[in-house]
Design a protein around this motif. Structure first.
Motif, PDB file in Angstrom:
ATOM      1  N   THR A  83     137.547  43.270 109.095  1.00 31.12           N
ATOM      2  CA  THR A  83     137.481  42.265 110.151  1.00 31.12           C
ATOM      3  C   THR A  83     136.069  42.238 110.719  1.00 31.12           C
ATOM      4  O   THR A  83     135.380  43.259 110.756  1.00 31.12           O
ATOM      5  CB  THR A  83     138.495  42.585 111.259  1.00 31.12           C
ATOM      6  N   GLY A  84     135.640  41.065 111.131  1.00 33.40           N
ATOM      7  CA  GLY A  84     134.314  40.959 111.709  1.00 33.40           C
ATOM      8  C   GLY A  84     134.186  39.732 112.580  1.00 33.40           C
ATOM      9  O   GLY A  84     135.166  39.002 112.816  1.00 33.40           O
ATOM     10  N   ARG A  85     132.964  39.491 113.046  1.00 29.65           N
ATOM     11  CA  ARG A  85     132.716  38.387 113.970  1.00 29.65           C
ATOM     12  C   ARG A  85     131.472  37.613 113.551  1.00 29.65           C
ATOM     13  O   ARG A  85     130.464  38.203 113.168  1.00 29.65           O
ATOM     14  CB  ARG A  85     132.478  38.909 115.381  1.00 29.65           C
ATOM     15  N   GLU A  86     131.592  36.286 113.625  1.00 25.04           N
ATOM     16  CA  GLU A  86     130.410  35.447 113.566  1.00 25.04           C
ATOM     17  C   GLU A  86     130.132  34.971 114.981  1.00 25.04           C
ATOM     18  O   GLU A  86     131.024  34.423 115.645  1.00 25.04           O
ATOM     19  CB  GLU A  86     130.577  34.253 112.638  1.00 25.04           C
ATOM     20  N   LEU A  87     128.895  35.157 115.440  1.00 25.56           N
ATOM     21  CA  LEU A  87     128.531  34.869 116.826  1.00 25.56           C
ATOM     22  C   LEU A  87     127.640  33.636 116.905  1.00 25.56           C
ATOM     23  O   LEU A  87     126.823  33.381 116.012  1.00 25.56           O
ATOM     24  CB  LEU A  87     127.815  36.077 117.429  1.00 25.56           C
ATOM     25  N   PRO A  91     128.664  26.867 122.159  1.00 21.85           N
ATOM     26  CA  PRO A  91     130.049  26.612 121.733  1.00 21.85           C
ATOM     27  C   PRO A  91     130.067  25.836 120.421  1.00 21.85           C
ATOM     28  O   PRO A  91     129.232  24.956 120.195  1.00 21.85           O
ATOM     29  CB  PRO A  91     130.632  25.786 122.886  1.00 21.85           C
ATOM     30  N   THR A  92     131.022  26.153 119.577  1.00 22.92           N
ATOM     31  CA  THR A  92     131.063  25.531 118.255  1.00 22.92           C
ATOM     32  C   THR A  92     132.492  25.222 117.844  1.00 22.92           C
ATOM     33  O   THR A  92     133.448  25.810 118.376  1.00 22.92           O
ATOM     34  CB  THR A  92     130.416  26.467 117.206  1.00 22.92           C
ATOM     35  N   GLU A  93     132.633  24.296 116.912  1.00 26.31           N
ATOM     36  CA  GLU A  93     133.945  23.967 116.369  1.00 26.31           C
ATOM     37  C   GLU A  93     134.283  24.919 115.234  1.00 26.31           C
ATOM     38  O   GLU A  93     133.423  25.639 114.715  1.00 26.31           O
ATOM     39  CB  GLU A  93     133.949  22.529 115.843  1.00 26.31           C
ATOM     40  N   ASP A  94     135.535  24.901 114.816  1.00 30.94           N
ATOM     41  CA  ASP A  94     135.930  25.683 113.657  1.00 30.94           C
ATOM     42  C   ASP A  94     135.147  25.211 112.440  1.00 30.94           C
ATOM     43  O   ASP A  94     134.847  24.026 112.300  1.00 30.94           O
ATOM     44  CB  ASP A  94     137.428  25.534 113.379  1.00 30.94           C
ATOM     45  N   GLU A 105     140.281  33.441 114.591  1.00 30.95           N
ATOM     46  CA  GLU A 105     140.501  33.516 116.028  1.00 30.95           C
ATOM     47  C   GLU A 105     139.179  33.411 116.788  1.00 30.95           C
ATOM     48  O   GLU A 105     138.123  33.789 116.282  1.00 30.95           O
ATOM     49  CB  GLU A 105     141.204  34.824 116.390  1.00 30.95           C
ATOM     50  N   ARG A 106     139.267  32.899 118.014  1.00 27.04           N
ATOM     51  CA  ARG A 106     138.098  32.868 118.886  1.00 27.04           C
ATOM     52  C   ARG A 106     137.892  34.242 119.525  1.00 27.04           C
ATOM     53  O   ARG A 106     138.852  34.904 119.934  1.00 27.04           O
ATOM     54  CB  ARG A 106     138.295  31.841 119.994  1.00 27.04           C
ATOM     55  N   VAL A 107     136.637  34.656 119.579  1.00 24.46           N
ATOM     56  CA  VAL A 107     136.319  35.892 120.281  1.00 24.46           C
ATOM     57  C   VAL A 107     136.406  35.619 121.778  1.00 24.46           C
ATOM     58  O   VAL A 107     135.772  34.673 122.268  1.00 24.46           O
ATOM     59  CB  VAL A 107     134.905  36.386 119.904  1.00 24.46           C
ATOM     60  N   PRO A 108     137.174  36.396 122.535  1.00 23.80           N
ATOM     61  CA  PRO A 108     137.255  36.148 123.976  1.00 23.80           C
ATOM     62  C   PRO A 108     135.902  36.359 124.639  1.00 23.80           C
ATOM     63  O   PRO A 108     135.074  37.149 124.153  1.00 23.80           O
ATOM     64  CB  PRO A 108     138.276  37.199 124.452  1.00 23.80           C
ATOM     65  N   PRO A 109     135.634  35.635 125.728  1.00 21.59           N
ATOM     66  CA  PRO A 109     134.328  35.748 126.394  1.00 21.59           C
ATOM     67  C   PRO A 109     133.911  37.182 126.694  1.00 21.59           C
ATOM     68  O   PRO A 109     132.733  37.524 126.573  1.00 21.59           O
ATOM     69  CB  PRO A 109     134.527  34.938 127.681  1.00 21.59           C
ATOM     70  N   GLY A 115     124.096  36.668 125.834  1.00 17.90           N
ATOM     71  CA  GLY A 115     123.328  35.621 125.184  1.00 17.90           C
ATOM     72  C   GLY A 115     124.120  34.777 124.218  1.00 17.90           C
ATOM     73  O   GLY A 115     123.608  33.798 123.688  1.00 17.90           O
ATOM     74  N   TYR A 116     125.394  35.157 123.996  1.00 15.43           N
ATOM     75  CA  TYR A 116     126.236  34.394 123.069  1.00 15.43           C
ATOM     76  C   TYR A 116     127.317  33.646 123.823  1.00 15.43           C
ATOM     77  O   TYR A 116     127.888  34.155 124.798  1.00 15.43           O
ATOM     78  CB  TYR A 116     126.865  35.321 122.033  1.00 15.43           C
ATOM     79  N   ALA A 117     127.590  32.412 123.364  1.00 13.19           N
ATOM     80  CA  ALA A 117     128.539  31.542 124.056  1.00 13.19           C
ATOM     81  C   ALA A 117     129.860  31.399 123.325  1.00 13.19           C
ATOM     82  O   ALA A 117     130.832  30.902 123.888  1.00 13.19           O
ATOM     83  CB  ALA A 117     127.930  30.152 124.256  1.00 13.19           C
ATOM     84  N   ASP A 118     129.915  31.821 122.063  1.00 15.55           N
ATOM     85  CA  ASP A 118     131.135  31.608 121.278  1.00 15.55           C
ATOM     86  C   ASP A 118     131.139  32.587 120.109  1.00 15.55           C
ATOM     87  O   ASP A 118     130.111  33.176 119.751  1.00 15.55           O
ATOM     88  CB  ASP A 118     131.177  30.162 120.767  1.00 15.55           C
ATOM     89  N   GLY A 119     132.314  32.740 119.519  1.00 13.33           N
ATOM     90  CA  GLY A 119     132.407  33.622 118.364  1.00 13.33           C
ATOM     91  C   GLY A 119     133.719  33.428 117.638  1.00 13.33           C
ATOM     92  O   GLY A 119     134.723  33.012 118.226  1.00 13.33           O
TER      93      GLY A 119
END
Length: 319
Positions: A83-87, A91-94, A105-109, A115-119
């Motif tokens: 499992t991992g994360r793209e940061l 904000p970005t769409e799927d 899944e969206r990474v919770p805030p 410095g990152y707004a979405d993941g």
């Protein structure tokens, strides 16, 4: 049918394997051994990077995901599911390829670095390419695939004594079939010792200076770069230092990790992956399968399935 596959990167090896498993008589010829190809440099995180068209890439990627997931019980394949994360900085769409992964899944805030707004978080196969390329080569030997190491400078030379040729030469297709739409995209990575990390992290905010941390069993791959039309395969110390600095800032767990090596590879980018059959009358069939950009591993088994279909259709038509 008698088929000759040209190229021994991940795409060539998987095409040869699937063709042999489908009952064809297969020979493989390549200028470089697998350990000397661009595939051997890949961080090999399943991810549809720099490959189009969207619909076909999604289908090929989904197929490959399933095949790699099916190898998890065989340690010698070098495949792990992590499992991992793209940061993202904004904000970005799927992503358009979202249908190729079972969960996204969206990474919770609270889980986003400063410095990152979405993941996005999802499980993805990670392939130790040294192990997987060796496993593929061993499988081909066990299935009596004839393997020759040598340069093919013209497709006519590959056609001798076979019914079909499968062109998996990657960037080499610029010379072999004079495809000038191919663009080299230089990638440099740093290999460090494993520090107990088991999740990957990716940030593509800067499209030229990527940041990715991909853990394998015994090592971690730190990357990277995406330098278009740059064919310098020498390691650049300043680039390596910058990669380590970016990755350490994003994932402090790799800061200070002992450096084990440096690698450089040239991704074969193209406006779209070329996977198509050409009929050449009495000279037989040519199937082209190259131009996978930074997604050779991600698309390999899916593309190989289409190559088998094209060759088998040609055989069933009696050509």
């Amino acid at each position: 049918m008698k088929v000759r596959v040209v190229g021994a990167g991940i795409v060539g090896l998987t095409c040869a394997l699937r063709l042999r498993e489908a009952g064809h008589e297969v020979a493989l010829v390549a200028a470089d051994r697998p350990e000397n190809t661009t595939s051997s440099v890949a961080a090999a995180l399943w991810y549809p990077y720099r490959a189009l068209p969207e619909q076909a890439v999604t289908r090929w990627a989904a197929h490959t995901y399933d095949v790699l997931k099916g190898m998890l019980d065989s340690p010698d394949t070098g495949v792990r599911l992590r499992t991992g994360r793209e940061l993202f900085r904004r904000p970005t769409e799927d992503p358009w390829w979202a249908g190729a992964v079972p969960t996204l899944e969206r990474v919770p805030p609270a889980g986003l670095p400063t410095g990152y707004a979405d993941g996005l978080a999802f499980p993805a196969p990670v392939v130790d390419m040294k192990a997987h390329l060796a496993w593929l080569l061993n499988r081909l030997h066990a299935l009596d695939v004839d393997i020759t190491w040598g340069m093919i400078r013209h497709l006519d030379h590959a056609r001798a004594d076979v019914d079909a040729v499968v062109n998996c030469t990657g960037l080499g297709a610029r010379e072999l079939v004079h495809d000038r739409t191919l663009t080299p995209v230089r990638g440099q990575v740093v290999i460090v010792e494993q520090t107990g990390l088991d999740e990957w992290t990716l940030d593509q905010s800067d499209p030229r200076q990527l940041t990715y941390i991909v853990p394998r069993t015994d090592t971690i791959v730190l990357g990277g770069t995406a330098e278009e039309r740059d064919e310098d395969d020498a390691v650049r110390p300043a680039t390596a230092s910058a990669i380590v600095q970016r990755c350490s800032a994003l994932v402090p767990q790799v800061a200070g990790a002992r450096i084990l090596g440096h690698r450089v590879g040239l991704r074969p980018a193209r406006p779209a992956v070329r996977l198509e059959a050409e009929e050449h009358g009495d000279r037989g069939l040519v199937v082209h399968c190259y131009g996978h950009g930074g997604a050779g591993v991600t698309l390999s088994y899916g593309c190989a399935a289409d190559v088998v279909r094209l060759v088998s259709e040609h055989a069933s038509n009696g050509r």
